[in-house]
Scaffold this motif. Structure first.
Motif, PDB file in Angstrom:
ATOM      1  N   THR A 691      -0.574  42.646  -5.605  1.00 36.63           N
ATOM      2  CA  THR A 691      -1.128  43.872  -5.016  1.00 36.63           C
ATOM      3  C   THR A 691      -2.486  44.188  -5.616  1.00 36.63           C
ATOM      4  O   THR A 691      -3.399  44.647  -4.915  1.00 36.63           O
ATOM      5  CB  THR A 691      -0.167  45.054  -5.247  1.00 36.63           C
ATOM      6  OG1 THR A 691       1.126  44.706  -4.752  1.00 36.63           O
ATOM      7  CG2 THR A 691      -0.669  46.298  -4.557  1.00 36.63           C
ATOM      8  N   MET A 692      -2.655  43.936  -6.875  1.00 34.08           N
ATOM      9  CA  MET A 692      -3.963  44.137  -7.502  1.00 34.08           C
ATOM     10  C   MET A 692      -4.952  43.036  -7.124  1.00 34.08           C
ATOM     11  O   MET A 692      -6.161  43.249  -7.112  1.00 34.08           O
ATOM     12  CB  MET A 692      -3.808  44.171  -9.033  1.00 34.08           C
ATOM     13  CG  MET A 692      -3.207  45.454  -9.571  1.00 34.08           C
ATOM     14  SD  MET A 692      -3.238  45.516 -11.392  1.00 34.08           S
ATOM     15  CE  MET A 692      -1.861  44.437 -11.778  1.00 34.08           C
ATOM     16  N   LEU A 693      -4.435  41.855  -6.778  1.00 31.20           N
ATOM     17  CA  LEU A 693      -5.313  40.705  -6.587  1.00 31.20           C
ATOM     18  C   LEU A 693      -5.858  40.592  -5.160  1.00 31.20           C
ATOM     19  O   LEU A 693      -7.062  40.405  -4.965  1.00 31.20           O
ATOM     20  CB  LEU A 693      -4.552  39.428  -6.955  1.00 31.20           C
ATOM     21  CG  LEU A 693      -5.275  38.100  -6.722  1.00 31.20           C
ATOM     22  CD1 LEU A 693      -6.532  38.016  -7.565  1.00 31.20           C
ATOM     23  CD2 LEU A 693      -4.342  36.935  -7.010  1.00 31.20           C
ATOM     24  N   ASP A 753     -20.488  38.431  -0.567  1.00 33.00           N
ATOM     25  CA  ASP A 753     -20.034  37.069  -0.828  1.00 33.00           C
ATOM     26  C   ASP A 753     -18.544  37.159  -1.136  1.00 33.00           C
ATOM     27  O   ASP A 753     -18.145  37.600  -2.214  1.00 33.00           O
ATOM     28  CB  ASP A 753     -20.809  36.469  -1.999  1.00 33.00           C
ATOM     29  CG  ASP A 753     -20.477  34.991  -2.191  1.00 33.00           C
ATOM     30  OD1 ASP A 753     -19.477  34.523  -1.616  1.00 33.00           O
ATOM     31  OD2 ASP A 753     -21.221  34.308  -2.922  1.00 33.00           O
ATOM     32  N   PHE A 754     -17.713  36.761  -0.175  1.00 38.71           N
ATOM     33  CA  PHE A 754     -16.276  36.903  -0.333  1.00 38.71           C
ATOM     34  C   PHE A 754     -15.761  36.091  -1.513  1.00 38.71           C
ATOM     35  O   PHE A 754     -14.862  36.527  -2.244  1.00 38.71           O
ATOM     36  CB  PHE A 754     -15.570  36.469   0.947  1.00 38.71           C
ATOM     37  CG  PHE A 754     -14.074  36.574   0.864  1.00 38.71           C
ATOM     38  CD1 PHE A 754     -13.449  37.819   0.874  1.00 38.71           C
ATOM     39  CD2 PHE A 754     -13.281  35.435   0.759  1.00 38.71           C
ATOM     40  CE1 PHE A 754     -12.068  37.919   0.782  1.00 38.71           C
ATOM     41  CE2 PHE A 754     -11.908  35.534   0.659  1.00 38.71           C
ATOM     42  CZ  PHE A 754     -11.299  36.771   0.682  1.00 38.71           C
ATOM     43  N   GLY A 755     -16.320  34.915  -1.734  1.00 36.09           N
ATOM     44  CA  GLY A 755     -15.893  34.104  -2.878  1.00 36.09           C
ATOM     45  C   GLY A 755     -16.171  34.807  -4.198  1.00 36.09           C
ATOM     46  O   GLY A 755     -15.332  34.806  -5.110  1.00 36.09           O
ATOM     47  N   GLU A 756     -17.341  35.422  -4.279  1.00 35.09           N
ATOM     48  CA  GLU A 756     -17.682  36.147  -5.503  1.00 35.09           C
ATOM     49  C   GLU A 756     -16.741  37.338  -5.714  1.00 35.09           C
ATOM     50  O   GLU A 756     -16.279  37.600  -6.832  1.00 35.09           O
ATOM     51  CB  GLU A 756     -19.130  36.619  -5.427  1.00 35.09           C
ATOM     52  CG  GLU A 756     -19.592  37.380  -6.645  1.00 35.09           C
ATOM     53  CD  GLU A 756     -21.021  37.865  -6.490  1.00 35.09           C
ATOM     54  OE1 GLU A 756     -21.479  38.628  -7.369  1.00 35.09           O
ATOM     55  OE2 GLU A 756     -21.675  37.497  -5.490  1.00 35.09           O
ATOM     56  N   ILE A 757     -16.452  38.057  -4.618  1.00 38.45           N
ATOM     57  CA  ILE A 757     -15.545  39.197  -4.714  1.00 38.45           C
ATOM     58  C   ILE A 757     -14.154  38.747  -5.149  1.00 38.45           C
ATOM     59  O   ILE A 757     -13.506  39.371  -5.993  1.00 38.45           O
ATOM     60  CB  ILE A 757     -15.461  39.920  -3.356  1.00 38.45           C
ATOM     61  CG1 ILE A 757     -16.829  40.460  -2.954  1.00 38.45           C
ATOM     62  CG2 ILE A 757     -14.440  41.034  -3.405  1.00 38.45           C
ATOM     63  CD1 ILE A 757     -17.351  41.493  -3.895  1.00 38.45           C
ATOM     64  N   MET A 758     -13.679  37.644  -4.597  1.00 38.72           N
ATOM     65  CA  MET A 758     -12.345  37.162  -4.900  1.00 38.72           C
ATOM     66  C   MET A 758     -12.239  36.726  -6.365  1.00 38.72           C
ATOM     67  O   MET A 758     -11.260  37.041  -7.054  1.00 38.72           O
ATOM     68  CB  MET A 758     -12.003  35.988  -3.979  1.00 38.72           C
ATOM     69  CG  MET A 758     -10.531  35.645  -3.929  1.00 38.72           C
ATOM     70  SD  MET A 758      -9.575  37.012  -3.207  1.00 38.72           S
ATOM     71  CE  MET A 758      -7.940  36.623  -3.820  1.00 38.72           C
ATOM     72  N   VAL A 759     -13.237  36.005  -6.837  1.00 37.50           N
ATOM     73  CA  VAL A 759     -13.228  35.562  -8.233  1.00 37.50           C
ATOM     74  C   VAL A 759     -13.278  36.764  -9.173  1.00 37.50           C
ATOM     75  O   VAL A 759     -12.562  36.825 -10.186  1.00 37.50           O
ATOM     76  CB  VAL A 759     -14.407  34.607  -8.497  1.00 37.50           C
ATOM     77  CG1 VAL A 759     -14.549  34.329  -9.991  1.00 37.50           C
ATOM     78  CG2 VAL A 759     -14.222  33.309  -7.737  1.00 37.50           C
ATOM     79  N   HIS A 760     -14.114  37.740  -8.815  1.00 35.08           N
ATOM     80  CA  HIS A 760     -14.227  38.941  -9.648  1.00 35.08           C
ATOM     81  C   HIS A 760     -12.899  39.693  -9.717  1.00 35.08           C
ATOM     82  O   HIS A 760     -12.463  40.137 -10.784  1.00 35.08           O
ATOM     83  CB  HIS A 760     -15.322  39.848  -9.090  1.00 35.08           C
ATOM     84  CG  HIS A 760     -15.438  41.156  -9.799  1.00 35.08           C
ATOM     85  ND1 HIS A 760     -14.710  42.265  -9.437  1.00 35.08           N
ATOM     86  CD2 HIS A 760     -16.180  41.524 -10.855  1.00 35.08           C
ATOM     87  CE1 HIS A 760     -15.013  43.256 -10.240  1.00 35.08           C
ATOM     88  NE2 HIS A 760     -15.909  42.835 -11.114  1.00 35.08           N
ATOM     89  N   GLN A 761     -12.230  39.827  -8.571  1.00 34.42           N
ATOM     90  CA  GLN A 761     -10.958  40.552  -8.557  1.00 34.42           C
ATOM     91  C   GLN A 761      -9.882  39.780  -9.314  1.00 34.42           C
ATOM     92  O   GLN A 761      -9.019  40.388  -9.967  1.00 34.42           O
ATOM     93  CB  GLN A 761     -10.525  40.786  -7.109  1.00 34.42           C
ATOM     94  CG  GLN A 761      -9.382  41.769  -6.947  1.00 34.42           C
ATOM     95  CD  GLN A 761      -9.801  43.189  -7.310  1.00 34.42           C
ATOM     96  OE1 GLN A 761     -10.993  43.479  -7.343  1.00 34.42           O
ATOM     97  NE2 GLN A 761      -8.833  44.048  -7.563  1.00 34.42           N
ATOM     98  N   MET A 762      -9.944  38.459  -9.235  1.00 32.28           N
ATOM     99  CA  MET A 762      -8.975  37.644  -9.969  1.00 32.28           C
ATOM    100  C   MET A 762      -9.155  37.828 -11.473  1.00 32.28           C
ATOM    101  O   MET A 762      -8.182  38.007 -12.216  1.00 32.28           O
ATOM    102  CB  MET A 762      -9.148  36.167  -9.589  1.00 32.28           C
ATOM    103  CG  MET A 762      -8.138  35.232 -10.237  1.00 32.28           C
ATOM    104  SD  MET A 762      -8.469  33.513  -9.834  1.00 32.28           S
ATOM    105  CE  MET A 762      -8.389  33.582  -8.034  1.00 32.28           C
ATOM    106  N   ILE A 763     -10.406  37.795 -11.930  1.00 31.65           N
ATOM    107  CA  ILE A 763     -10.678  37.992 -13.357  1.00 31.65           C
ATOM    108  C   ILE A 763     -10.224  39.385 -13.791  1.00 31.65           C
ATOM    109  O   ILE A 763      -9.614  39.561 -14.846  1.00 31.65           O
ATOM    110  CB  ILE A 763     -12.180  37.783 -13.643  1.00 31.65           C
ATOM    111  CG1 ILE A 763     -12.565  36.320 -13.379  1.00 31.65           C
ATOM    112  CG2 ILE A 763     -12.517  38.195 -15.068  1.00 31.65           C
ATOM    113  CD1 ILE A 763     -14.045  36.062 -13.487  1.00 31.65           C
ATOM    114  N   HIS A 764     -10.519  40.360 -12.953  1.00 31.23           N
ATOM    115  CA  HIS A 764     -10.158  41.739 -13.257  1.00 31.23           C
ATOM    116  C   HIS A 764      -8.639  41.907 -13.357  1.00 31.23           C
ATOM    117  O   HIS A 764      -8.125  42.574 -14.275  1.00 31.23           O
ATOM    118  CB  HIS A 764     -10.724  42.636 -12.159  1.00 31.23           C
ATOM    119  CG  HIS A 764     -10.324  44.068 -12.277  1.00 31.23           C
ATOM    120  ND1 HIS A 764     -10.447  44.791 -13.434  1.00 31.23           N
ATOM    121  CD2 HIS A 764      -9.799  44.925 -11.369  1.00 31.23           C
ATOM    122  CE1 HIS A 764     -10.027  46.018 -13.241  1.00 31.23           C
ATOM    123  NE2 HIS A 764      -9.618  46.138 -12.000  1.00 31.23           N
ATOM    124  N   THR A 765      -7.897  41.282 -12.461  1.00 28.26           N
ATOM    125  CA  THR A 765      -6.431  41.386 -12.469  1.00 28.26           C
ATOM    126  C   THR A 765      -5.839  40.696 -13.690  1.00 28.26           C
ATOM    127  O   THR A 765      -4.965  41.250 -14.375  1.00 28.26           O
ATOM    128  CB  THR A 765      -5.861  40.766 -11.182  1.00 28.26           C
ATOM    129  OG1 THR A 765      -6.431  41.425 -10.046  1.00 28.26           O
ATOM    130  CG2 THR A 765      -4.356  40.896 -11.150  1.00 28.26           C
TER     131      THR A 765
END
Length: 873
Positions: A691-693, A753-765
């Motif tokens: 849910t966070m990711l 940049d969806f890839g950048e957003i996804m990587v950032h959210q993954m690191i954050h989670t």
């Protein structure tokens, strides 16, 4: 939701930074200087540099800045001269303009010329005086060489029976050295003047440190064909350096011009000062008298020059502080004017500045007053608001002497982003409290309170003093030290420790002794108390002797808990350390979870303020559930164990919760249905991870695609789509204030940049999940430092002070108390307090602020003369 969470935080000034406005000022060029000076007095505008493409030498007021630099150089010169003369610079508490800049520039130029001339003349006179002093010494000491040589030569030239001594007026035409054979046999010495050569000599003074090298080089250069006589003269002033040093008078005798040339060069190489020395004795006396008279004249002239120089410098010292302030302010004004753009067509200067919204009316009033006071023009400057155009405003918190210290602690981590929640509101209370949890001792807290009281008592006096770096830090944090001391006294009372000694402020222990013998020892004799089958009264019986007399220390069933803090019976027992360890460790976990929950709740306040619903739904809620369904559940078990007296092993509970979900044995059972509840909590916590990711990046992508479709529709309808249209039709970006202090706003603007957003959210989670474990464990430092402080205090008391008192010696007691006081002040009050301070700071920066605080803003630095004055002093 907003009403539900409205606890009045928005009414606190420090809760969010001041609202800022970008304004434009159009100032007439004739009154620009006076207007900027007036704005510098109030210090409410942070000017933007509109000439970033220009170098410092290409700006409009570069010559005026250079002029101020030159005056500042002259003022520094006068300051050095005044300090060198031993005069005191007059300090003025308030600054008043008593002279114009043009008048000051002319006055400084005249004074500098005069002082330089006086210094130059004084240096020449001092050099001449030093040379004459050396010549006077040379005439006195070298004359003794030649008088002794004449006497020796006369004695060698006469027969042994003759006692005639040559007259002092004899010259040096006769050789000083003769053939030894002429003196044999007792006959009259005979010297062949045709064969004997006349000796030359060089006289002067050389430094005593360089004498040995000077002598060796003379010997080698002349191959031994020289004769050197020296005598020390003590400390004399060197003409070249002006310093007093140890010197030696020398006379070098030689033969031949080549030897003379070599000796001259050696004297120059060694800095030896050569002086003329007459051969005739009468001429020596005459020269000595002339030198003495000349020295008296030079001393009178030097004294008169020093008096004139002191008079000039005294006049400068009286006004030096005021002049320095004037030049510093003028330079600051012109530096600020160089940030403005010049509109040559309308003869106005255009400036852009940030100003607090509440202070805009005061700025406008200041501009009107400056226009009225200006003698150049009666036209007032124009102040009008501007659109920031996406530029982030600066962060400004209006602090006072109490809150400034705590705001500096927070800002040391990073300046708050504009209008985000300020951790200082919570830090004012939580920082001293967490410090006190680690430093808790009633006695040590009282000593810290005395130190804070001294700082507060001398607040006005110390604020005007020039303090060193360590004192400045302590004085700046005086109110923080005060709160830390108060909380340390509170936690010391809670731990029941006064320099590691248990206190009985709230009465005696609630424990009693069960089943003691019928006689007990009261200290002097055995007293019959009868056979006790139940609890013995603590009034008649010292519970510390319970085990000695066959009893057991038990808790009566009808007893009430100790009124406040830890029961004093625990101190000094074998079970003290296991009991306090268990208590403080569990207390640290509960405090840590509550502290982190506060941080995540602040994230919700940020999201509500910036209307970031996505971050609320898919960051705040999952984070609260994940943290509290695991470690919040652990905190509830801790409190339940305290309340019910359960003996469940919580280590065992948490391990089995992850390794054997649903299974529950008696070792970890606290309540019925515990196993099923743990499975439910663990399952929901795991669901919160995806849910966070995933949802937030996907929603941001969908928003971006929708915006692109709307933009395409507008382009098809109108044919063109300018950048201005884009700003007008595109949805306003909503900064995503998610937890973890990361920039969750990627993709909210034009660039996505969806890839950048996804990587950032993954690191954050991942960071939050791992941080939930590591941050909770990090709060165990509260337990560790509290234990270390308590044990160190106990060791110093038992092994130093009490051991010395047990020796029954006044000297040993005095030494023991001295060592105990030094250890308490040096180790516990300084080192331990600094350690607890740093650990409390880490808990706030990493474990607390990490959950919501961005810290990527920039400080509001208005143009103010007060800041320049503080930097100077």
């Amino acid at each position: 939701m907003a009403k539900l969470l409205d606890f009045g935080f928005e009414n606190i000034d420090l809760w969010r930074s001041e609202e800022m406005q970008l304004v434009q000022l159009m100032i007439p060029a004739e009154s620009a200087h006076d207007t900027v000076a007036a704005l510098g007095d109030i210090g409410l505008l942070q000017f933007k540099d509109l000439n970033t493409e220009k170098s410092a030498f290409q700006r409009t007021y570069a010559n005026q800045v250079k002029r101020c630099d030159e005056m500042a150089r002259k003022l520094r010169f006068f300051t050095e001269q005044v300090e060198k003369a031993g005069l005191k610079i007059a300090q003025h508490p308030t600054w008043e303009r008593t002279i114009s800049v043009d008048e000051l520039e002319a006055k400084l130029e005249d004074m500098e010329r005069e002082v330089l001339e006086v210094n130059s003349n004084n240096e020449r006179l001092q050099r001449s005086h030093a040379e004459l002093e050396e010549l006077q010494v040379l005439l006195e000491r070298a004359g003794q060489f030649f008088d002794a040589a004449r006497a020796q030569a006369a004695r060698d030239a006469l027969p042994a029976s003759s006692a005639v001594v040559p007259a002092p007026s004899q010259d040096f035409s006769s050789p000083l050295l003769g053939d030894a054979r002429d003196r044999e046999g007792g006959g009259a010495a005979f010297v062949d003047h045709a064969k004997a050569g006349r000796l030359g000599f060089v006289a002067g003074l050389v430094s005593a440190e360089r004498l040995s090298g000077f002598e060796r080089l003379l010997f080698r250069a002349t191959r031994g064909n020289m004769f050197l006589r020296t005598t020390p003269v003590g400390r004399v002033q060197d003409p070249a350096s002006g310093e007093r040093m140890e010197k030696v008078v020398f006379v070098v005798f030689f033969a031949g011009e080549r030897a003379r040339t070599k000796i001259m060069k050696i004297c120059e190489a060694f800095g030896a000062n050569r002086y003329p020395f007459p051969e005739e004795v009468a001429r020596q006396h005459q020269m000595h008298a002339e030198v003495t008279a000349r020295l008296r004249e030079l001393s009178t002239t030097i004294d008169a020059g020093d008096l004139h120089r002191t008079t000039v410098l005294q006049g400068a010292a009286t006004n030096l502080d005021q002049w320095t302030t004037l030049v510093r302010r003028e330079k600051a004004v012109y530096h600020t004017l160089n940030k403005f753009s010049l509109d040559t067509s309308r003869k106005v200067l255009v400036a852009e500045a940030w100003v607090p919204a509440e202070a805009r009316a005061r700025v406008a009033e200041t501009l009107r007053a400056a226009a009225e006071a200006s003698h150049n023009t009666g036209v007032s400057a124009v102040l009008q608001p501007m659109h920031a155009g996406g530029e982030a405003p600066p962060t400004y918190f209006a602090t006072n002497k109490f809150t400034a210290c705590f705001q500096n602690i927070v800002s040391a981590y990073g300046v708050a982003r504009y209008r985000e929640v300020n951790p200082t509101v919570f830090t004012i209370m939580t920082f001293p409290f967490l410090f006190a949890v680690m430093f808790g001792d009633f006695g040590h807290g009282f000593l810290m309170l005395l130190f804070a009281a001294v700082l507060l008592w001398n607040e006005k006096k110390m604020s005007k003093m020039q303090l060193d770096d360590m004192t400045v830090m302590a004085f700046g944090g005086r109110y923080c030290i005060l709160l830390m001391a108060i909380f340390s006294i509170f936690t010391g009372a809670l731990y029941n420790e006064f320099f590691s000694i248990p206190m009985a402020i709230f009465g005696d222990t609630r424990f009693k002794c069960w089943g003691v013998a019928d006689k007990v020892w009261n200290g002097t004799a055995a007293v019959t108390v009868g056979q006790i089958d139940g609890f013995a009264s603590n009034k008649d019986f010292d519970i510390r002797n319970c085990k000695t007399w066959g009893g057991r220390v038990l808790w009566p069933g009808d007893a009430v808990p100790y009124v406040f803090g830890i029961d004093p019976i625990w101190h000094g027992r074998k079970t003290e350390l296991p009991f306090l360890n268990s208590f403080k460790m569990k207390m640290s976990i509960v405090m840590g979870v509550l502290h982190m929950d506060f941080g995540i709740i602040n994230c919700l306040y940020n999201n509500m303020f910036f209307r970031d619903t996505v971050s609320t739904l898919f960051e705040f809620i999952p984070q609260m559930i994940f943290l509290n369904f695991i470690f919040g559940y652990l905190s509830i078990l801790i409190v339940a164990k305290w309340c019910t007296g359960s003996t469940a092993d919580l280590y065992h509970v948490m391990i089995n919760m992850f390794l054997s979900p649903g299974s529950m044995d008696d070792q970890g059972r606290v309540f019925n249905g515990q196993g099923g509840l743990q499975v439910f909590l663990l399952l929901i916590a795991f669901i919160m991870v995806p849910t966070m990711l995933l949802p937030k990046p996907l929603i941001l992508k969908k928003r971006h695609e929708q915006m692109q479709r709307e933009r395409g529709a507008v382009e098809m309808a109108h044919g063109t789509f300018s950048h201005d249209d884009e700003e007008g039709h595109a949805p306003a970006p909503a900064p995503a204030h998610g937890a973890g202090g990361h920039d969750g706003g990627h993709g909210h603007g034009d660039h996505f940049d969806f890839g950048e957003i996804m990587v950032h959210q993954m690191i954050h989670t991942i960071e939050f999940i791992l941080g939930a474990v590591s941050n909770t464990a990090s709060y165990l430092r509260l337990w560790a430092l509290s234990l270390a402080h308590s044990q160190l205090s106990s060791v110093f008391f038992d092994r130093v002070l009490m051991m010395a008192m047990s020796m029954n010696s006044i000297g040993a007691i005095f030494i023991g108390f001295f060592v105990f006081a030094c250890a308490t002040l040096g180790v516990l009050m300084v080192m331990e307090s600094l350690s607890a301070f740093l650990h409390a700071m880490r808990l706030h920066w990493v474990e607390f602020q990490n959950k919501f605080y961005r810290g990527d803003g920039y400080q509001f630095t208005p143009f103010t003369f007060d800041a320049h004055d503080k930097e100077e002093h």
